[in-house]
Design an enzyme around this catalytic site. Sequence first.
Site, short mmCIF file in Angstrom:
data_model
loop_
_atom_site.label_atom_id
_atom_site.label_comp_id
_atom_site.label_asym_id
_atom_site.label_seq_id
_atom_site.Cartn_x
_atom_site.Cartn_y
_atom_site.Cartn_z
N ILE A 195 15.84 26.47 -39.90
CA ILE A 195 14.23 26.56 -39.22
C ILE A 195 14.32 25.40 -38.39
O ILE A 195 14.30 24.26 -38.77
CB ILE A 195 13.33 26.75 -40.21
CG1 ILE A 195 13.69 27.61 -41.40
CG2 ILE A 195 11.91 26.46 -39.48
CD1 ILE A 195 12.65 27.89 -42.47
N CYS A 217 4.81 36.72 -35.14
CA CYS A 217 6.25 36.72 -34.89
C CYS A 217 6.52 38.46 -35.14
O CYS A 217 5.46 39.16 -34.88
CB CYS A 217 7.05 36.24 -35.96
SG CYS A 217 6.51 36.64 -37.77
#
Length: 185
Positions: free
Chosen positions: A99, A123
């Site tokens: 991430i 997203c």
Amino acid sequence: MGEEAPIAVAALVLQPPGAEEAPELLVPPPNFAMVGCGLYRSGFPDAANFCFLTTLRLRSVVCLCPEPYPEENMEFLRENGIELFQFGIDGCKEPFVDIPEDKICEALEAVLDVRNHPLLIHCKRGKHRTGCIVGCLRKLQRWCLASIFDEYHRFAAAKARVSDQRFMEQFDVACIKISSPPFLS
């Protein structure tokens, strides 16, 4: 481990008295929810959600997907004067997930800037990448980790990722380069 169960979504029908046209359905994007005043989260919106999104009077959209934004969505944003902030974060799966903290920080700076509100964060499914952004926001708001993880699990459900939770737990709020907006106090 089969397919995900369908999620029931309520739709609101608006039709002024005496209107002859068919009523327009207000259908929210998948996993839609209010995060705070003027701040929303969801999965990727499509044309069926545009009427609903219009009611939010959005000023900005934060997209966390790396793929080019669909032209149909770009046209909707242009027609409604909505600014797009895109932070391409791959939807990686465990165990080799990375991430990118720098992109999370950049996205959070856009989210925290009240000049961009009302704002929608999304997203693809509104679970993992969006969940990480909202979880880091909650950390900035000084929520306890148990509450942050509870909110994350409400959206990720059976697809919750330990790596996402570890990221939120270890996230350093000092990376944010913006003065404290009123909703953080």
